[in-house]
Write a protein that holds these residues in place. Structure first.
Motif, short mmCIF file in Angstrom:
data_model
loop_
_atom_site.label_atom_id
_atom_site.label_comp_id
_atom_site.label_asym_id
_atom_site.label_seq_id
_atom_site.Cartn_x
_atom_site.Cartn_y
_atom_site.Cartn_z
N ILE A 140 -6.40 -1.54 -5.06
CA ILE A 140 -6.11 -2.58 -4.07
C ILE A 140 -6.95 -3.85 -4.31
CG2 ILE A 140 -7.73 -2.09 -2.16
CD1 ILE A 140 -3.93 -2.20 -1.83
N ASP A 141 -8.00 -3.73 -5.14
CA ASP A 141 -8.85 -4.89 -5.43
C ASP A 141 -8.34 -5.75 -6.58
OD1 ASP A 141 -10.66 -4.31 -3.46
OD2 ASP A 141 -11.91 -3.05 -4.76
N SER A 166 -14.03 -3.19 -9.92
CA SER A 166 -13.69 -2.15 -8.94
C SER A 166 -12.61 -1.23 -9.48
CB SER A 166 -13.21 -2.83 -7.65
OG SER A 166 -12.53 -1.89 -6.84
N LYS A 167 -12.73 0.04 -9.20
CA LYS A 167 -11.70 1.00 -9.64
C LYS A 167 -10.62 1.17 -8.57
CE LYS A 167 -13.47 1.92 -13.60
NZ LYS A 167 -13.42 0.49 -13.98
N ASN A 168 -10.82 0.55 -7.42
CA ASN A 168 -9.83 0.66 -6.35
C ASN A 168 -8.65 -0.26 -6.67
OD1 ASN A 168 -8.39 0.75 -4.01
ND2 ASN A 168 -10.14 0.41 -2.64
N THR A 218 0.84 -1.20 0.00
CA THR A 218 0.00 0.00 0.00
C THR A 218 0.88 1.25 0.00
OG1 THR A 218 -1.46 -1.32 1.38
CG2 THR A 218 -2.07 0.96 1.07
#
Ligand SMILES: O=C(O)CCC(=O)C(=O)O
Ligand SMILES: [Fe+2]
Length: 298
Positions: A281-282, A277-279, A116
């Motif tokens: 981290i997904d 998902s646009k995140n 992250t």
């Protein structure tokens, strides 16, 4: 479609399914037919269905005891790497060894933290194509960077120990390497539409010419929020001693917290990822690493 079209059809999983239904119907009436069992096993391997593939490779062995390639695949898919030596079994399917549950819960947590933190430093991935390193997005689409020190600390020693403990270099028949000493490590993030077309990790550039042993550690948030992203390891064909067209592959579906080793010269591919998902981290994450042979070993 006829059975003889099989090599062409092997690259579509829908065609794979069709063939399986037809071939299996035939296999019921011909249980001792080794050639038929072989074809079924090969298709299951390309679909990443190793239990089914193993069942049919065993049927081949039963129908034709001593079948060298069947023994090779039985070793390979049951997780032993290629215990049957490649050079005697005649198979040009690259050997690999996969371990699941590589990091304990605490280390996985540390990896997610480090990942992250490093996310903002990832940039569009470059790749060598015909001697030029650059953004070749028809070949490779993802975001990546060299792994930071925290990720290196998690992987370096663990990988070196695993390789030694399981004689991975010996099982993969990598002759120019005796241990993991010099390891390049990178972090890759795959989001929607990303992929890595067929390539080899070793090449002619200063950064890849000494690569001998590749590893890929797959990780993602559970429940999984993407599909695709399988790792294909292509078989090579051979005509008159030269590497020729490929006609099948081993499909490794991504398994969270698993690490896979294979020779860097093996042709491989990451199939496109679909992720609503646009995140970031997904998506699908990978730590890839390459053990380099010493400079003077050719
Ligand atoms: O993400 C993967 O599974 C493989 C990545 C890869 O082949 C590479 O980085 O060279
Ligand atoms: Fe690769």
């Amino acid at each position: 479609m006829t059975e003889t079209d099989i090599d062409i059809a092997l690259f579509s999983s829908e065609a794979h399914r069709l063939f399986l239904v037809q071939l299996k119907a035939k296999a019921v009436t011909q249980p001792g037919n080794a050639a038929l069992a072989w074809r079924i096993a090969q298709i299951h391997r390309a679909l990443g269905e190793f239990d089914d593939a193993l069942h049919y490779y065993c049927a081949v062995q039963q129908a034709e005891p001593g079948h060298p390639e069947a023994s090779y695949f039985i070793d390979l898919l049951s997780g032993k790497g290629g215990n049957t030596p490649l050079n005697t079994c005649g198979s040009l399917a690259p050997p690999f060894i996969r371990f699941e549950n590589f990091l304990d819960a605490r280390m996985q947590e540390a990896l997610w933290q480090a990942t992250t933190e490093q996310l903002p430093e990832l940039h569009p991935s470059v790749v060598e194509e015909y001697g030029v390193v650059g953004l070749h997005q028809n070949t490779r689409r993802s975001h990546s960077n060299r792994a930071g020190q925290r990720i290196r600390d998690i992987f370096y020693q663990r990988v070196a120990e695993l390789v030694e403990r399981h004689d991975i270099i010996g099982k993969l028949e990598i002759s120019n390497l005796d241990a993991v000493r010099d390891l390049q490590i990178s972090l890759i993030a795959y989001g929607d539409g990303d992929y890595f077309k067929a390539h080899r990790d070793s090449g002619t550039m200063p950064n890849n010419r000494l690569r001998e042993l590749s590893f890929v550690y797959h990780f993602f948030r559970e429940p999984k929020r993407f599909s695709g992203g399988a790792l294909y390891l292509y078989d090579a064909g051979q005509v008159a001693g030269e590497i020729a067209q490929v006609n099948n592959f081993t499909c490794l579906h991504p398994v969270n917290n698993s690490i896979t080793f294979f020779p860097s010269r093996a042709l491989h591919e990451v199939t496109p990822i679909e992720c609503a998902s646009k995140n970031p981290i997904d998506g699908r994450f990978a730590i890839t690493g390459w053990a380099l042979r010493p400079e003077d070993n050719h």
